[in-house]
Enzyme design. Structure first.
Site, PDB file in Angstrom:
ATOM      1  N   LYS A  40      18.962  26.313  15.034  1.00  0.00           N
ATOM      2  CA  LYS A  40      18.699  26.043  16.548  1.00  0.00           C
ATOM      3  C   LYS A  40      18.878  27.337  17.154  1.00  0.00           C
ATOM      4  O   LYS A  40      19.637  28.207  16.940  1.00  0.00           O
ATOM      5  CB  LYS A  40      19.632  25.041  16.939  1.00  0.00           C
ATOM      6  CG  LYS A  40      20.483  25.302  18.172  1.00  0.00           C
ATOM      7  CD  LYS A  40      21.366  24.201  18.610  1.00  0.00           C
ATOM      8  CE  LYS A  40      22.360  24.753  19.505  1.00  0.00           C
ATOM      9  NZ  LYS A  40      21.902  25.209  20.952  1.00  0.00           N
ATOM     10  N   LYS A  91      22.507  30.240  22.425  1.00  0.00           N
ATOM     11  CA  LYS A  91      23.114  31.338  23.480  1.00  0.00           C
ATOM     12  C   LYS A  91      23.792  31.836  22.658  1.00  0.00           C
ATOM     13  O   LYS A  91      23.925  33.281  22.727  1.00  0.00           O
ATOM     14  CB  LYS A  91      23.560  30.828  24.737  1.00  0.00           C
ATOM     15  CG  LYS A  91      22.897  30.080  25.892  1.00  0.00           C
ATOM     16  CD  LYS A  91      23.725  29.926  26.895  1.00  0.00           C
ATOM     17  CE  LYS A  91      23.188  28.807  27.767  1.00  0.00           C
ATOM     18  NZ  LYS A  91      24.155  27.691  27.748  1.00  0.00           N
ATOM     19  N   LYS A 122      30.524  26.547  14.883  1.00  0.00           N
ATOM     20  CA  LYS A 122      31.026  27.577  15.813  1.00  0.00           C
ATOM     21  C   LYS A 122      32.397  28.338  15.362  1.00  0.00           C
ATOM     22  O   LYS A 122      32.458  29.410  15.524  1.00  0.00           O
ATOM     23  CB  LYS A 122      31.129  26.958  17.424  1.00  0.00           C
ATOM     24  CG  LYS A 122      29.682  26.844  18.002  1.00  0.00           C
ATOM     25  CD  LYS A 122      30.121  26.656  19.511  1.00  0.00           C
ATOM     26  CE  LYS A 122      28.769  26.539  20.085  1.00  0.00           C
ATOM     27  NZ  LYS A 122      28.795  26.249  21.593  1.00  0.00           N
TER      28      LYS A 122
HETATM   29  P1  ATP Z   1      26.106  27.632  22.778  1.00  0.00           P
HETATM   30  O1  ATP Z   1      25.214  28.226  21.406  1.00  0.00           O
HETATM   31  O2  ATP Z   1      26.834  28.417  23.560  1.00  0.00           O
HETATM   32  O3  ATP Z   1      26.303  26.282  22.493  1.00  0.00           O
HETATM   33  P2  ATP Z   1      23.563  26.633  23.827  1.00  0.00           P
HETATM   34  O4  ATP Z   1      22.398  27.243  23.731  1.00  0.00           O
HETATM   35  O5  ATP Z   1      23.829  25.375  22.887  1.00  0.00           O
HETATM   36  O6  ATP Z   1      24.772  27.709  24.017  1.00  0.00           O
HETATM   37  P3  ATP Z   1      24.578  24.862  26.030  1.00  0.00           P
HETATM   38  O7  ATP Z   1      24.890  25.159  27.204  1.00  0.00           O
HETATM   39  O8  ATP Z   1      25.729  24.476  24.937  1.00  0.00           O
HETATM   40  O9  ATP Z   1      23.670  25.890  25.421  1.00  0.00           O
HETATM   41  O10 ATP Z   1      23.469  23.690  25.936  1.00  0.00           O
HETATM   42  C1  ATP Z   1      22.902  23.052  27.171  1.00  0.00           C
HETATM   43  C2  ATP Z   1      21.831  22.020  26.830  1.00  0.00           C
HETATM   44  O11 ATP Z   1      20.504  22.678  25.997  1.00  0.00           O
HETATM   45  C3  ATP Z   1      22.258  21.023  26.042  1.00  0.00           C
HETATM   46  O12 ATP Z   1      21.780  19.699  26.437  1.00  0.00           O
HETATM   47  C4  ATP Z   1      21.931  21.248  24.584  1.00  0.00           C
HETATM   48  O13 ATP Z   1      21.505  19.941  23.788  1.00  0.00           O
HETATM   49  C5  ATP Z   1      20.396  21.777  24.849  1.00  0.00           C
HETATM   50  N1  ATP Z   1      19.990  22.820  23.702  1.00  0.00           N
HETATM   51  C6  ATP Z   1      20.920  23.945  23.399  1.00  0.00           C
HETATM   52  N2  ATP Z   1      19.969  24.830  22.515  1.00  0.00           N
HETATM   53  C7  ATP Z   1      18.919  23.753  22.130  1.00  0.00           C
HETATM   54  C8  ATP Z   1      17.656  23.852  21.360  1.00  0.00           C
HETATM   55  N3  ATP Z   1      17.447  25.027  20.512  1.00  0.00           N
HETATM   56  N4  ATP Z   1      16.867  23.030  21.526  1.00  0.00           N
HETATM   57  C9  ATP Z   1      16.707  21.823  22.382  1.00  0.00           C
HETATM   58  N5  ATP Z   1      17.870  21.849  23.173  1.00  0.00           N
HETATM   59  C10 ATP Z   1      18.848  22.673  23.121  1.00  0.00           C
HETATM   60 MG    MG Z   2      25.741  24.263  22.875  1.00  0.00          MG
END
Ligand code: ATP
Ligand code: MG
Length: 329
Positions: free
Chosen positions: A194, A197, A112
């Protein structure tokens, strides 16, 4: 009942398919068997710059999505992290137990911070320690998360163990609850990364227009060759679509592969677009309903925070005492 705790950041207006399949789907199932604590982690969100108005809106939209996806606020404790000040308070204690080198090994920080164009804040560096506090405050047995959180869970266990060794048994060592099949949903435009967001390229958002998501699915990067087969090594794009399809439809990957024998990628993508639309349309309608009454939504969250504080304040008081802080009277 065993405890679970998990959280999600309100860093975007919408959750994505990875959030749902990797985490929230398990939250919904586990609330039936566990004493469940689920939070919208707004303290984590400000590790990157947030517009205050947008953050407030996204926090409500996050809560509305959790409700729409099936979190029952009478069964589970649903709250906003900043409403429970004990998270930040225990976070500080745990920061003082964390080695600088130890924190520096967190791969998500490396990713990040490397991506970030503006100045990288110290909060982005220490965020896994605050996350450890989130979990340990509730003495959670299980933490349902996606694969990307595995390393942070290990840090949480190490910190709990260290605290217990130094000050006497206080925290339960939590276990990650990661469902292998959907633990990592990949970006549709880059099926080796992955879905995130914070990297909004090939991200299927739950709240976007279903026509838009259908288009994103249709233009997903697929692989050379024409055969629809599950082969994550050599066909990461198609395999990712099969994982999503299987999870949303309840049909096994083998059944899908058999069904699509002799058909092309285009057929698979078109059908998946429809399957997604069927799943998400009622969710979107519920989100709209919840958001139409923000006062009621805030009331649900206030009630959740009250329940969360009952547990969190006891754990924090015990930890403060063990550390040697004077009682406040
Ligand atoms: P950011 O990129 O801002 O970190 P994020 O998409 O990773 O956002 P989070 O709020 O950090 O979202 O994660 C929320 C939950 O979703 C966590 O348990 C994380 O492990 C899960 N998660 C996030 N992205 C994935 C993915 N691509 N596949 C499976 N689980 C995911
Ligand atoms: Mg995350």
């Amino acid at each position: 009942r065993p405890r679970v705790l998990s959280g999600i950041q309100p860093t975007a207006g919408s959750f994505h398919l990875g959030n749902y399949l990797g985490a929230i789907r398990q939250w919904v199932a586990l609330q039936e068997t566990h004493d469940a604590f689920y939070c919208v982690v707004d303290l984590h969100a400000i590790t990157v710059e947030q517009d205050p108005k947008v953050l407030r809106q996204n926090t409500r939209t996050s809560a509305a999505q959790l409700l729409a996806l099936g979190i029952d606020p009478d069964t589970a404790t649903l709250f906003v992290q900043s409403h429970v000040p004990e998270h930040a308070q225990l976070g500080w204690v745990l920061q003082c137990l964390t080695g600088f080198g130890e924190a520096s090994r967190m791969t998500q920080f490396k990713d990040k911070s490397a991506r970030q164009e503006t100045q990288v804040g110290v909060g982005l560096f220490t965020y896994p320690i605050l996350q450890a506090a989130d979990i340990l405050l509730y003495n959670a047995h299980h933490v349902p998360v996606g694969e990307d959180q595995r390393q942070h869970l290990e840090l949480t266990r190490d910190l709990a163990q260290r605290f217990n060794t130094r000050y006497g048994k206080t925290f339960r060592l939590p276990e990650a609850y990661i469902v292998k099949d959907t633990a990592k949903i990949y970006d549709l435009q880059d099926p080796t990364a992955k879905m995130s967001k914070s990297v909004p390229t090939g991200v299927v958002e739950l709240l976007e227009d279903v026509k838009r998501s259908a288009k994103k699915i249709r233009s997903a990067v697929t692989d050379t060759g024409r055969e629809i087969a599950y082969d994550p090594e050599n066909k990461p794009g198609v395999s990712n679509l099969l994982v999503i399809y299987s999870a949303l439809s309840g049909r096994t990957i083998d059944e899908l592969v058999a069904d699509y024998a002799g058909k092309g990628y285009g057929d698979l993508k078109k059908d998946l677009g429809e399957v997604f639309s069927e799943f998400v349309t009622p969710v979107q309608e519920k989100v709209t309903t919840y958001l139409s009454d923000p006062a009621e939504l805030d009331k649900v969250l206030a009630k959740g925070a009250e329940r969360a504080r009952e547990v969190a304040s006891k754990t924090l008081a015990r930890a403060y005492d063990k550390v040697g802080f004077l009682p406040s009277g």
